[in-house]
Write a protein that holds these residues in place. Sequence first.
Motif, short mmCIF file in Angstrom:
data_model
loop_
_atom_site.label_atom_id
_atom_site.label_comp_id
_atom_site.label_asym_id
_atom_site.label_seq_id
_atom_site.Cartn_x
_atom_site.Cartn_y
_atom_site.Cartn_z
N ASP A 235 94.34 11.95 -0.93
CA ASP A 235 93.43 11.53 -1.68
C ASP A 235 92.03 11.33 0.10
OD1 ASP A 235 92.01 9.91 -2.84
OD2 ASP A 235 94.09 8.66 -3.84
N ARG A 236 91.59 10.76 -0.89
CA ARG A 236 90.36 9.87 -0.17
C ARG A 236 90.36 9.07 0.96
NH1 ARG A 236 86.82 5.97 -3.87
NH2 ARG A 236 88.06 4.59 -4.23
N LEU A 237 89.40 9.28 2.44
CA LEU A 237 89.78 8.05 3.22
C LEU A 237 89.36 6.47 3.03
CD1 LEU A 237 88.47 10.42 6.03
CD2 LEU A 237 90.43 10.52 5.69
N ASP A 238 90.03 5.74 3.51
CA ASP A 238 89.86 4.39 3.87
C ASP A 238 88.61 4.11 4.24
OD1 ASP A 238 90.72 3.60 5.99
OD2 ASP A 238 93.30 3.49 5.16
N ARG A 239 88.43 2.94 4.30
CA ARG A 239 87.34 2.22 4.97
C ARG A 239 87.13 2.96 6.62
NH1 ARG A 239 83.02 -1.12 5.46
NH2 ARG A 239 81.74 -0.15 7.48
N GLU A 240 88.10 2.72 6.96
CA GLU A 240 88.43 2.56 8.27
C GLU A 240 89.04 4.38 8.66
OE1 GLU A 240 92.88 1.19 11.97
OE2 GLU A 240 92.14 0.49 9.81
N ALA A 268 78.44 5.22 -0.31
CA ALA A 268 77.70 6.63 -0.68
C ALA A 268 79.16 7.87 -0.40
CB ALA A 268 76.41 7.94 0.04
N THR A 269 79.81 8.13 0.56
CA THR A 269 80.87 8.72 0.01
C THR A 269 82.08 9.02 -0.75
OG1 THR A 269 81.81 8.03 1.87
CG2 THR A 269 80.20 9.85 2.12
N PHE A 275 82.24 15.25 2.15
CA PHE A 275 81.37 14.06 1.35
C PHE A 275 80.74 13.41 3.05
CE2 PHE A 275 82.03 13.11 -3.61
CZ PHE A 275 82.27 14.56 -4.07
N VAL A 276 82.07 12.83 4.03
CA VAL A 276 81.38 12.74 4.84
C VAL A 276 80.99 13.58 5.87
CG1 VAL A 276 82.82 11.44 6.59
CG2 VAL A 276 83.42 10.64 4.60
N GLN A 277 81.43 14.87 5.61
CA GLN A 277 80.97 15.39 6.75
C GLN A 277 79.37 15.80 6.55
OE1 GLN A 277 82.41 16.42 9.48
NE2 GLN A 277 83.79 15.06 9.09
N ALA A 278 79.49 15.74 5.22
CA ALA A 278 77.87 16.61 4.70
C ALA A 278 76.58 15.27 5.31
CB ALA A 278 77.97 16.67 3.31
N TYR A 279 77.62 14.07 4.66
CA TYR A 279 76.38 13.18 4.82
C TYR A 279 76.26 12.99 7.16
CZ TYR A 279 75.72 11.25 0.30
OH TYR A 279 74.65 11.07 -1.03
N GLY A 280 77.51 12.97 7.69
CA GLY A 280 77.24 12.29 8.83
C GLY A 280 76.92 13.82 9.62
N LYS A 281 76.39 14.53 8.86
CA LYS A 281 75.56 15.73 9.83
C LYS A 281 74.53 16.09 8.80
CE LYS A 281 74.89 21.07 10.20
NZ LYS A 281 73.52 21.07 9.82
N ALA A 282 74.02 15.20 8.28
CA ALA A 282 72.23 15.06 7.55
C ALA A 282 72.22 14.03 9.15
CB ALA A 282 72.24 14.99 6.38
N ALA A 283 72.90 12.96 8.48
CA ALA A 283 72.14 11.49 9.25
C ALA A 283 71.98 12.36 11.15
CB ALA A 283 73.41 10.60 8.97
N TRP A 284 73.19 12.61 11.29
CA TRP A 284 72.15 13.16 12.50
C TRP A 284 71.19 13.82 12.52
CZ3 TRP A 284 75.88 12.54 16.88
CH2 TRP A 284 75.84 13.59 18.27
N ASP A 285 70.90 14.86 11.42
CA ASP A 285 69.66 15.50 11.99
C ASP A 285 68.67 14.77 12.19
OD1 ASP A 285 71.21 17.55 12.13
OD2 ASP A 285 71.54 19.12 10.82
N VAL A 286 68.70 13.77 10.88
CA VAL A 286 67.23 12.99 10.89
C VAL A 286 67.44 11.81 11.87
CG1 VAL A 286 67.23 13.56 8.90
CG2 VAL A 286 68.38 11.32 8.82
N ALA A 287 68.56 11.62 12.15
CA ALA A 287 68.35 10.43 13.33
C ALA A 287 67.07 10.34 14.57
CB ALA A 287 69.75 9.57 13.45
N PRO A 389 85.79 16.01 -7.05
CA PRO A 389 84.69 14.06 -7.13
C PRO A 389 83.58 14.12 -7.51
CG PRO A 389 86.05 14.92 -4.83
CD PRO A 389 85.59 15.84 -5.90
N HIS A 390 83.51 13.29 -8.01
CA HIS A 390 81.45 12.92 -8.37
C HIS A 390 80.99 14.21 -8.92
CE1 HIS A 390 81.27 9.69 -5.37
NE2 HIS A 390 82.14 9.27 -6.02
N PHE A 391 82.15 14.63 -9.70
CA PHE A 391 81.34 16.04 -10.69
C PHE A 391 80.73 15.34 -11.76
CE2 PHE A 391 81.36 20.53 -12.99
CZ PHE A 391 80.71 21.43 -12.04
N GLY A 392 81.81 14.70 -12.11
CA GLY A 392 80.85 13.87 -14.04
C GLY A 392 79.40 13.51 -13.19
N ARG A 393 79.20 12.57 -12.19
CA ARG A 393 78.29 12.00 -11.68
C ARG A 393 77.40 12.59 -11.32
NH1 ARG A 393 78.44 8.60 -6.30
NH2 ARG A 393 80.40 6.83 -7.78
N TYR A 394 77.32 13.75 -10.96
CA TYR A 394 76.37 15.09 -10.57
C TYR A 394 75.82 15.72 -12.02
CZ TYR A 394 75.14 19.50 -9.99
OH TYR A 394 73.64 20.28 -10.05
#
Length: 401
Positions: A235-240, A268-269, A275-287, A389-394
Motif C-alpha cells: 500500500d501507500r507509505l504512511d507519513r513517517e 500532495a502525494t 508520486f513521492v519520487q515525482a514531487y521530490g525530484k521536482a522540488a529539488w530542481d526548483v529549490a 491511484p488518483h486517476f479519477g481525480r486526474y
Amino acid sequence: MDPIRNPYAPGAGQRPPELAGRDTELDMFQVVLERIARGRPERSLVLTGLRGVGKTVLLNSLRSSAVRSRWGTGKIEARPDSELRRPLSAALHQAVRELGIRDEDSRNHVLGILKAFAQRSAGADAKLRDKWQPGIDAPAVTGRADSGDIEIDLVELFTDIAGLAQDGGKGVAIFIDEMQDVQPADVSALCAACHEISQLGLPFVVVGAGLPHLPAVLSASKSYSERLFHYRRIDRLDREQADRALRTPALDEGADFTAEALAALYEATDGYPYFVQAYGKAAWDVAPKSPITAEDITVAAPAAQNELAVGFFGSRYERATPAEREYMKGLADLEVREGVVPDPAGVATKDLAEHLGRKPQSLSPARDGLIKKGLVFSAERGRIAFTVPHFGRYLRSQPEL
C-alpha cells in the motif's frame, strides 16, 4: 539546487534511493529463503496493490535477496493473450545458469528437459519446433515436461529443476510481474506445480506481483491457492515512511526539507511512492537552496503534476477506446461525492450504468477491455475501481478529455 545531484527517481520499476516502508516484506522473504535452505516447509509469495505503490521495485529487491543467497533466479512480465511457456522457459534457463552446477551431465539433462518444454510453444508441428530454438545449448530430452499439457509439464519441469538445485545445495526463485495477466490455464498450472513442489519440500519458490484482484484470479483457478501463498498487500507509505523516503536521500546529499515542506508533500502525494519520487525530484530542481521549503513545493507542484499527467495518467488514458474513456469518466464522476472519501472497492456497476444512462450489459465490452488493459479492476462482484491511484481525480481535473 544542483540537478545533477538530484537523488529522486520517478520511473517505472526504478528503485528509489531509499526503499522505505518495505522492511517487513524483505525480512519475511529472507526468512522464507533460509527456512527452505534448511529443509523447512514454506509457501511462495504474492504481492498485490495498485499501480505506483512499488510492487515491481519490491519484486526486484526480493530477487536481489535470492541472488545474495546464491539461488538461481529468473523474472518475467506476464502479458495478456500470451502463453507462459516461452517466457517462463527463458527465466528458468537463466535460473539454471545462475546455479552454476558443476555436474555437467545432470545440468545438461535438466536443460534438455527445459528445451523440450520450451519447444512445445512452437506448436505441435515438429518442423515448427525445429525452426525455433530457445538458446539452450543442450539436446532436447523427450518424454519429460513435453506432453503439451501445461499443468503436467510444469509439475515435471519444476520438480526436475528444483531437484538439480537441491543437489547443489541451492534453490530456485522465479519472479512474475503483472501476474494477473497470466492466462487461466497457465495460472492453474503454476498453482499445481507450486503445490507439488511444496509437498515434496523442494527448494523452489514463485514470487508474483499484481493488481488487487490477483488473489481472486488465483482462487478461481485452484481453491487451495488461498493456502498456497503468502499474500502481502503493498500500500501507500504512511507519513513517517514517506518522510524517510524523501529525507534520507536528501541528507546523503547534504540537503534537507523543512517540516512544513514534508507536510505539504504528504498532502500532495498521499504517500504513493511514485508520486513521492515525482514531487521530490521536482522540488529539488526548483529549490534555490537547502532546506527545501513549503514555498518550494508550491512552485514545484505544476512540474510534478505535469510529470504525472504525461508519464503516469495520460499514457494510460490514451490507450483506451472512446467507449472505454466514457466508462472511465463516468467512474471518475461517481468515485467521489461531495464530502465522501473514495471507496477502495470502487463504485457499483449498476450505479455507473444508471449514471451513464446505459444498460449494464451494454457496458460489459468497455469494462472487460479496461480490465484487460489493467486500468480498472473488480475488487468484489458488482463493483469496479481504478487500478491507478488518483486517476479519477486526474480525469475530473481535465474537462477537455
